[in-house]
Design a protein around this motif. Structure first.
Motif, mmCIF file in Angstrom:
data_model
loop_
_atom_site.group_PDB
_atom_site.id
_atom_site.type_symbol
_atom_site.label_atom_id
_atom_site.label_comp_id
_atom_site.label_asym_id
_atom_site.label_seq_id
_atom_site.Cartn_x
_atom_site.Cartn_y
_atom_site.Cartn_z
ATOM 1 N N GLY A 1 0.821 -1.216 0.000
ATOM 2 C CA GLY A 1 0.000 0.000 0.000
ATOM 3 C C GLY A 1 0.852 1.263 0.000
ATOM 4 N N PHE A 2 1.947 1.244 0.767
ATOM 5 C CA PHE A 2 2.837 2.418 0.774
ATOM 6 C C PHE A 2 3.426 2.640 -0.620
ATOM 7 C CE2 PHE A 2 3.809 1.113 5.401
ATOM 8 C CZ PHE A 2 2.688 1.773 5.863
ATOM 9 N N LYS A 3 3.811 1.548 -1.259
ATOM 10 C CA LYS A 3 4.370 1.678 -2.607
ATOM 11 C C LYS A 3 3.327 2.203 -3.588
ATOM 12 C CE LYS A 3 7.701 -0.055 -4.666
ATOM 13 N NZ LYS A 3 8.454 -0.929 -5.599
ATOM 14 N N ARG A 4 2.117 1.660 -3.495
ATOM 15 C CA ARG A 4 1.038 2.118 -4.374
ATOM 16 C C ARG A 4 0.782 3.612 -4.184
ATOM 17 N NH1 ARG A 4 -2.929 -0.314 -2.053
ATOM 18 N NH2 ARG A 4 -3.675 1.679 -1.301
ATOM 19 N N ALA A 5 0.925 4.064 -2.923
ATOM 20 C CA ALA A 5 0.711 5.479 -2.623
ATOM 21 C C ALA A 5 1.845 6.352 -3.152
ATOM 22 C CB ALA A 5 0.559 5.668 -1.115
ATOM 23 N N GLY A 6 2.953 5.730 -3.564
ATOM 24 C CA GLY A 6 4.029 6.522 -4.150
ATOM 25 C C GLY A 6 5.382 6.378 -3.482
ATOM 26 N N ALA A 7 5.475 5.578 -2.429
ATOM 27 C CA ALA A 7 6.763 5.429 -1.755
ATOM 28 C C ALA A 7 7.722 4.598 -2.607
ATOM 29 C CB ALA A 7 6.575 4.763 -0.396
ATOM 30 N N ASP A 8 8.943 5.078 -2.732
ATOM 31 C CA ASP A 8 9.984 4.311 -3.406
ATOM 32 C C ASP A 8 10.741 3.465 -2.390
ATOM 33 O OD1 ASP A 8 9.899 5.617 -6.160
ATOM 34 O OD2 ASP A 8 10.099 7.344 -4.832
ATOM 35 N N LEU A 9 10.790 3.969 -1.172
ATOM 36 C CA LEU A 9 11.527 3.300 -0.099
ATOM 37 C C LEU A 9 10.644 3.234 1.136
ATOM 38 C CD1 LEU A 9 14.829 5.306 -0.568
ATOM 39 C CD2 LEU A 9 14.499 2.884 -1.091
ATOM 40 N N ILE A 10 10.827 2.171 1.928
ATOM 41 C CA ILE A 10 10.025 2.020 3.140
ATOM 42 C C ILE A 10 10.935 1.669 4.307
ATOM 43 C CG2 ILE A 10 8.128 0.771 4.238
ATOM 44 C CD1 ILE A 10 7.241 0.015 1.296
ATOM 45 N N LEU A 11 10.904 2.513 5.324
ATOM 46 C CA LEU A 11 11.620 2.192 6.565
ATOM 47 C C LEU A 11 10.643 1.406 7.413
ATOM 48 C CD1 LEU A 11 12.296 5.400 5.728
ATOM 49 C CD2 LEU A 11 13.930 5.089 7.579
ATOM 50 N N THR A 12 11.030 0.180 7.769
ATOM 51 C CA THR A 12 10.092 -0.633 8.534
ATOM 52 C C THR A 12 10.788 -1.627 9.451
ATOM 53 O OG1 THR A 12 8.235 -2.183 8.413
ATOM 54 C CG2 THR A 12 9.807 -2.262 6.588
ATOM 55 N N TYR A 13 10.242 -1.779 10.655
ATOM 56 C CA TYR A 13 10.753 -2.755 11.614
ATOM 57 C C TYR A 13 10.415 -4.176 11.156
ATOM 58 C CZ TYR A 13 11.151 1.583 14.156
ATOM 59 O OH TYR A 13 11.467 2.874 14.482
ATOM 60 N N HIS A 14 9.554 -4.272 10.155
ATOM 61 C CA HIS A 14 9.207 -5.568 9.587
ATOM 62 C C HIS A 14 10.101 -5.933 8.390
ATOM 63 C CE1 HIS A 14 5.047 -5.840 11.583
ATOM 64 N NE2 HIS A 14 5.544 -7.052 11.700
ATOM 65 N N ALA A 15 11.153 -5.154 8.149
ATOM 66 C CA ALA A 15 11.957 -5.355 6.931
ATOM 67 C C ALA A 15 12.519 -6.779 6.828
ATOM 68 C CB ALA A 15 13.088 -4.328 6.873
ATOM 69 N N LYS A 16 13.066 -7.298 7.934
ATOM 70 C CA LYS A 16 13.658 -8.636 7.845
ATOM 71 C C LYS A 16 12.590 -9.695 7.571
ATOM 72 C CE LYS A 16 16.677 -9.897 10.954
ATOM 73 N NZ LYS A 16 17.010 -10.007 12.402
ATOM 74 N N ASP A 17 11.468 -9.580 8.270
ATOM 75 C CA ASP A 17 10.365 -10.523 8.026
ATOM 76 C C ASP A 17 9.910 -10.426 6.576
ATOM 77 O OD1 ASP A 17 10.180 -11.291 10.778
ATOM 78 O OD2 ASP A 17 9.127 -9.417 11.187
ATOM 79 N N ALA A 18 9.719 -9.189 6.132
ATOM 80 C CA ALA A 18 9.213 -8.988 4.763
ATOM 81 C C ALA A 18 10.188 -9.582 3.748
ATOM 82 C CB ALA A 18 8.985 -7.500 4.500
ATOM 83 N N ALA A 19 11.480 -9.366 3.964
ATOM 84 C CA ALA A 19 12.475 -9.903 3.022
ATOM 85 C C ALA A 19 12.388 -11.429 2.976
ATOM 86 C CB ALA A 19 13.878 -9.458 3.432
ATOM 87 N N ARG A 20 12.213 -12.042 4.155
ATOM 88 C CA ARG A 20 12.089 -13.501 4.213
ATOM 89 C C ARG A 20 10.842 -13.971 3.472
ATOM 90 N NH1 ARG A 20 12.456 -13.257 9.756
ATOM 91 N NH2 ARG A 20 14.659 -12.881 10.188
ATOM 92 N N TRP A 21 9.730 -13.297 3.734
ATOM 93 C CA TRP A 21 8.472 -13.688 3.091
ATOM 94 C C TRP A 21 8.544 -13.502 1.570
ATOM 95 C CZ3 TRP A 21 5.847 -10.269 7.284
ATOM 96 C CH2 TRP A 21 5.733 -10.995 8.480
ATOM 97 N N LEU A 22 9.173 -12.396 1.158
ATOM 98 C CA LEU A 22 9.266 -12.125 -0.288
ATOM 99 C C LEU A 22 10.156 -13.143 -0.994
ATOM 100 C CD1 LEU A 22 9.593 -8.225 -0.228
ATOM 101 C CD2 LEU A 22 7.644 -9.538 -1.130
#
Ligand code: PBG
Ligand code: ZN
Length: 331
Positions: free
Chosen positions: A308-329
């Motif tokens: 959703g952040f990307k759809r809204a226009g974000a190119d980059l996302i600072l997130t505490y979920h980054a490691k989880d997200a990378a694993r899931w992706l």
């Protein structure tokens, strides 16, 4: 009355097969988009879990280095460092000292994992005895943060971070003129090529609550409303963006993210710079708490939110979920 569009148009045709859905997917979240925040504390072999942020830790430099390796191995391109110093004072000495905790952590990470981009949060609130993001006159408990004296300290902080090996400076204090002051300071010190990621539109938000536990940076009196923005304002965000672009910002940040999707979108339209969204501590904690209770599916909710952040226009996302997200992706 019958619609002239139906049955000619049936949008469901393009949703009928997984491969077809992949072909028409408009927004793709990737690990390249992620930035992982880390909190550095003095000492050794320390990993204090932040109570209000399960899965997030205050880490000593040796542990930060381990984390940095793990982050790099997951393919996440960057971390952002916050520091919790031993001592706090009126001059925020810990922010700009050569032996400051962020300077130490940055140097250690750059030595161990040279290809990981290290961003430094450049602010004073973790280092001032009163917890405000700027300089206060001795004994002034009215909470009036002095803008221009703060710029001098921010300049010093940015230069010392650059000297420690930091790749990107991210000033977050919402002081007027801070991008220009830091740009001039970096250039004078020979760091013309270090980019500035400005926290350009940063709101005075209750969503920072858990972060202030993590960074031990809650203001001791008053609040941050004389420098952070009023949540109701849009035009003002565009003004801030315009000023930061003119002052030489290389990238712009909107913060928080979830309640400010319209601002992300407007900032994206209003500038040609990469836009970062900060998925802040309170946003993390809300999802985490619900997930730990079994009320939501953490993986799906997080990936949907970040998309959703990307759809809204974000190119980059600072997130505490980054490691989880990378694993899931990666699955
Ligand atoms: C410091 C700073 C804050 C955050 C990032 N940098 C806290 C604040 O402004 O009070 C918040 C990050 C988060 O909540 O995750 N200026
Ligand atoms: Zn601050």
């Amino acid at each position: 009355m019958l619609s002239p569009m139906f049955p000619l148009h049936r949008p469901r045709r393009l949703r009928s097969h997984p491969q077809l859905r992949r072909m028409v997917c408009e927004t793709v979240l990737t690990t390249n988009d992620l930035i992982y925040p880390l909190f550095a504390v003095p000492g050794e072999a320390i990993a204090n879990e932040v109570k209000s942020m399960p899965g997030v830790y205050q880490l000593s430099v040796d542990k930060i280095v381990d984390e940095a390796k793990a982050v790099y191995d997951l393919g996440i391109p960057a971390i952002i460092l916050f520091g919790i110093p031993d001592d706090k004072d009126l001059d925020a000495t810990g922010a700009w000292h050569d032996c400051g905790i962020v300077q130490k952590a940055a140097a250690a990470v750059k030595q161990a994992v040279p290809d990981l981009i290290v961003i430094a949060d450049t602010c004073l609130c973790e280092y001032t005895s009163h917890g405000h993001c700027g300089y206060l006159e001795t004994g002034d408990l009215s909470g009036r943060v002095l803008n221009d004296p703060t710029l001098e300290l921010l300049k010093k902080t940015a230069v010392s971070q650059a000297e420690a090996g930091v790749d990107i400076i991210a000033p977050s204090g919402m002081m007027d003129g801070f991008v220009q002051a830091i740009r001039l300071g970096l250039d004078e010190a020979g760091f013309q090529d270090i980019p500035i990621l400005s926290y350009a539109a940063k709101y005075a938000s209750a969503y920072y609550g858990p972060f202030r536990d993590a960074a031990d940076s809650a203001p001791q009196f008053g609040d941050r409303r004389t420098y952070q923005m009023d949540p109701g304002n849009t035009r003002e965000a565009l003004k801030e963006i315009q000023l930061d672009v003119a002052e030489g910002a290389d990238m712009l940040m909107v913060k928080p993210a979830l309640a400010y999707m319209d601002i992300i979108w407007r900032v994206k339209q209003a500038s040609n710079l990469p836009v970062a969204a900060y998925n802040v501590s309170g946003e993390y904690s809300m999802i985490k708490a619900a997930a730990l209770n079994g009320w939501v599916d953490e993986e799906r909710v997080v990936l949907e939110t970040l998309t959703g952040f990307k759809r809204a226009g974000a190119d980059l996302i600072l997130t505490y979920h980054a490691k989880d997200a990378a694993r899931w992706l990666a699955q």
